[in-house]
Design a protein around this motif. Structure first.
Motif, PDB file in Angstrom:
ATOM      1  N   GLY A 412     -12.658   6.666  -9.648  1.00  0.00           N
ATOM      2  CA  GLY A 412     -13.445   5.945  -8.653  1.00  0.00           C
ATOM      3  C   GLY A 412     -12.595   5.048  -7.772  1.00  0.00           C
ATOM      4  O   GLY A 412     -12.866   4.888  -6.584  1.00  0.00           O
ATOM      5  N   ALA A 413     -11.574   4.429  -8.350  1.00  0.00           N
ATOM      6  CA  ALA A 413     -10.674   3.547  -7.603  1.00  0.00           C
ATOM      7  C   ALA A 413      -9.329   3.562  -8.307  1.00  0.00           C
ATOM      8  O   ALA A 413      -9.212   3.993  -9.463  1.00  0.00           O
ATOM      9  N   CYS A 414      -8.320   3.067  -7.583  1.00  0.00           N
ATOM     10  CA  CYS A 414      -6.970   3.066  -8.144  1.00  0.00           C
ATOM     11  C   CYS A 414      -6.267   1.779  -7.740  1.00  0.00           C
ATOM     12  O   CYS A 414      -6.448   1.279  -6.616  1.00  0.00           O
ATOM     13  N   ALA A 440       1.707   2.102   2.808  1.00  0.00           N
ATOM     14  CA  ALA A 440       1.235   2.172   4.194  1.00  0.00           C
ATOM     15  C   ALA A 440       1.922   3.301   4.955  1.00  0.00           C
ATOM     16  O   ALA A 440       1.317   3.973   5.793  1.00  0.00           O
ATOM     17  N   SER A 441       3.195   3.552   4.649  1.00  0.00           N
ATOM     18  CA  SER A 441       3.935   4.583   5.377  1.00  0.00           C
ATOM     19  C   SER A 441       3.459   5.994   5.054  1.00  0.00           C
ATOM     20  O   SER A 441       3.620   6.915   5.855  1.00  0.00           O
ATOM     21  N   ASP A 446      -4.839   1.959   1.220  1.00  0.00           N
ATOM     22  CA  ASP A 446      -6.070   1.435   0.612  1.00  0.00           C
ATOM     23  C   ASP A 446      -5.907   1.209  -0.885  1.00  0.00           C
ATOM     24  O   ASP A 446      -6.834   0.764  -1.556  1.00  0.00           O
ATOM     25  N   ILE A 447      -4.733   1.532  -1.420  1.00  0.00           N
ATOM     26  CA  ILE A 447      -4.471   1.277  -2.841  1.00  0.00           C
ATOM     27  C   ILE A 447      -3.830  -0.118  -2.947  1.00  0.00           C
ATOM     28  O   ILE A 447      -2.731  -0.336  -2.430  1.00  0.00           O
ATOM     29  N   PRO A 448      -4.499  -1.047  -3.615  1.00  0.00           N
ATOM     30  CA  PRO A 448      -3.939  -2.403  -3.711  1.00  0.00           C
ATOM     31  C   PRO A 448      -2.843  -2.476  -4.766  1.00  0.00           C
ATOM     32  O   PRO A 448      -2.802  -1.691  -5.712  1.00  0.00           O
ATOM     33  N   CYS A 449      -1.964  -3.434  -4.565  1.00  0.00           N
ATOM     34  CA  CYS A 449      -0.895  -3.686  -5.532  1.00  0.00           C
ATOM     35  C   CYS A 449      -1.112  -5.085  -6.137  1.00  0.00           C
ATOM     36  O   CYS A 449      -1.485  -6.030  -5.431  1.00  0.00           O
ATOM     37  N   ALA A 450      -0.858  -5.199  -7.405  1.00  0.00           N
ATOM     38  CA  ALA A 450      -0.988  -6.488  -8.095  1.00  0.00           C
ATOM     39  C   ALA A 450       0.217  -6.669  -8.993  1.00  0.00           C
ATOM     40  O   ALA A 450       0.784  -5.707  -9.514  1.00  0.00           O
ATOM     41  N   THR A 451       0.606  -7.936  -9.158  1.00  0.00           N
ATOM     42  CA  THR A 451       1.747  -8.219 -10.025  1.00  0.00           C
ATOM     43  C   THR A 451       1.336  -8.970 -11.291  1.00  0.00           C
ATOM     44  O   THR A 451       2.145  -9.137 -12.203  1.00  0.00           O
ATOM     45  N   GLN A 452       0.068  -9.418 -11.335  1.00  0.00           N
ATOM     46  CA  GLN A 452      -0.423 -10.158 -12.507  1.00  0.00           C
ATOM     47  C   GLN A 452      -1.491  -9.327 -13.204  1.00  0.00           C
ATOM     48  O   GLN A 452      -2.266  -8.607 -12.566  1.00  0.00           O
TER      49      GLN A 452
END
Length: 466
Positions: A412-414, A440-441, A446-452
């Motif tokens: 459903g999401a990533c 983006a390239s 639309d895939i978010p990145c998180a570090t926590q």
């Protein structure tokens, strides 16, 4: 080789002959062909086409192409020379039949003299057609003589000339065209010979007076009379008169003799010429080497060794043909799948503690088997969220992009969870910027990145916003 009454062989037939001739020459020892092999391989096409192109380059170097061109030009002239010799023999035979000192013609003896050899050779040719092995016993003597003289006058001696001759014979035999080609040459010569003999016979019978009949010492004259009646049936269909068995006239017997020569001599040979020409045109496309032979299989292997390695992970350069935002799957479950992708072996996985919303964890080292295991888990769970944990300091590559594009339609999401090294976790934000620019390239921004962990992992079993 090519039929004497048509143009030189088509390019595929000539190429097949040169290819087979080169194979026969290399039976005595391989030729130095490194340059020809590379040029043929660089031109592309099927392996058969490459083999033919290589043979053409080697044939040019060996002079085979020039010899073959000479043979093609000379073959019709050699056949015409044979035809002229047979025509002269036919004229002499016709003159011997009608120029008896007392101007008496034994029609049965004349018919045997005019048609005897013709019928024997025609029967042998028909036998060669029905039983290919019979061609070795002289199915077409004139055709073999034509082929032998053409080869001797044009192909020259040595291995090259022999290879062209034997290669042509092998191709013709394999396509079952040899008796048809040799028969075509023979029938053309016989047709011309009968035309000349008939012309001489008609001229003599038209302008001189002859007494025609039959004579015998051992046989009953009635036997000849019955033969004359029987042989007159077919000429009678064309309008030739049937002699009176009791008292045939000279005119009737002369017409009967001419009709028999036409019906039993000229017409069969003319029909055979047309039949052989039609069979040549229908079957000449079969003139091709036997690509299943070990020689060609080894040659194909050499071409395969020169072929560039197939690129299975082509550089997309941002132009991947798949949609930039592939449709996400409808999530039939509230499952959350956490997968660590290409993490160092000494990093602990899965991290603890994990929130209760995480349904299943996997570790994927990048191998095809473990990638498949991840995709199978996605197909089984249809999770509402896939969290892919990656090393923040790593450089994203095409393998990562391919995995994302394969996984997105199944979840459903990533999200990407970018991890720092266990001893220096603070280096993750710097890497996250690089990953976000990379997404983006390639059109996956639309895939978010998180570090926590708190940002990457859902705390409860509720739908996760990207």
């Amino acid at each position: 080789m090519h039929p004497p009454s048509v143009s030189p062989p088509t390019r595929p037939a000539a190429a097949a002959l040169l290819t087979e001739a080169v194979r026969l020459i290399e039976d005595a020892g391989p030729l130095e062909d490194s340059q020809a092999l590379r040029q043929a391989a660089a031109a592309g096409g099927s392996r058969q086409a490459q083999a033919g192109r290589r043979a053409g380059l080697l044939a040019e170097r060996l002079g085979l192409r020039g010899r073959l061109a000479r043979a093609q030009r000379a073959a019709p002239w050699v056949l015409l020379g044979l035809a002229a010799a047979v025509v002269l023999a036919g004229l002499a035979l016709a003159g011997g039949v009608v120029d008896a000192q007392d101007r008496r013609i034994n029609v049965m003896a004349a018919l045997v003299a005019l048609l005897g050899t013709h019928l024997v050779t025609l029967a042998l040719w028909l036998l060669a057609i029905a039983w290919p092995g019979a061609s070795a016993f002289g199915g077409s003597l004139i055709g073999r003589l034509w082929l032998t003289l053409t080869a001797r006058f044009t192909l020259g001696r040595g291995a090259e000339g022999a290879a062209l001759l034997h290669g042509g014979l092998r191709l013709l035999e394999r396509a079952r065209l040899l008796p048809w080609l040799l028969g075509l040459a023979s029938h053309v010569v016989w047709t011309l010979a009968f035309a000349a003999a008939l012309g001489a016979l008609l001229f003599a019978l038209s302008f001189r007076r002859y007494t025609l009949g039959w004579e015998t010492t051992l046989l009953d004259p009635a036997v000849f009379a019955r033969w004359v009646q029987a042989l007159a049936v077919a000429p009678g269909w064309l309008g030739f008169p049937v002699p009176d068995a009791a008292a045939p006239t000279d005119r009737q017997l002369a017409s009967w003799l001419v009709g028999c020569v036409i019906v039993y001599g000229l017409l069969p040979r003319t029909l055979c010429v047309l039949l052989c020409a039609a069979m040549w045109r229908a079957r000449r496309g079969r003139l091709a080497p036997d690509w299943r032979e070990p020689y060609y299989q080894r040659l194909f292997a050499r071409f395969d060794a020169l072929a560039p390695a197939e690129v299975v992970d082509a550089d997309t350069h941002g132009g991947d043909p798949r949609p930039a935002h592939p449709p996400h799957a409808d999530a039939p479950s509230d499952a959350v799948l956490l997968a660590g992708f290409e993490l160092p072996a000494d990093w602990p996985w899965p991290p603890a503690p994990l929130p209760p919303a995480v349904t299943e964890t996997l570790r994927v080292d990048g191998s095809a088997a473990q990638r498949l295991a991840l995709l199978q888990a996605l197909e089984r769970l249809r999770p509402r969220l896939l969290v892919l944990a990656c090393r923040a300091a790593a450089s994203p590559d095409r393998g990562t992009e391919r995995l994302l594009r394969e996984a997105l339609p199944l979840a459903g999401a990533c999200r990407l969870w970018l991890l720092g090294a266990p001893d220096t976790p603070d280096d993750a934000p710097a890497g996250a910027d690089r990953w976000q620019r990379w997404l983006a390239s390639i059109g996956l921004d639309d895939i978010p990145c998180a570090t926590q962990a708190a940002d990457a992992l859902p705390s409860a079993a509720t739908p996760a916003a990207p």
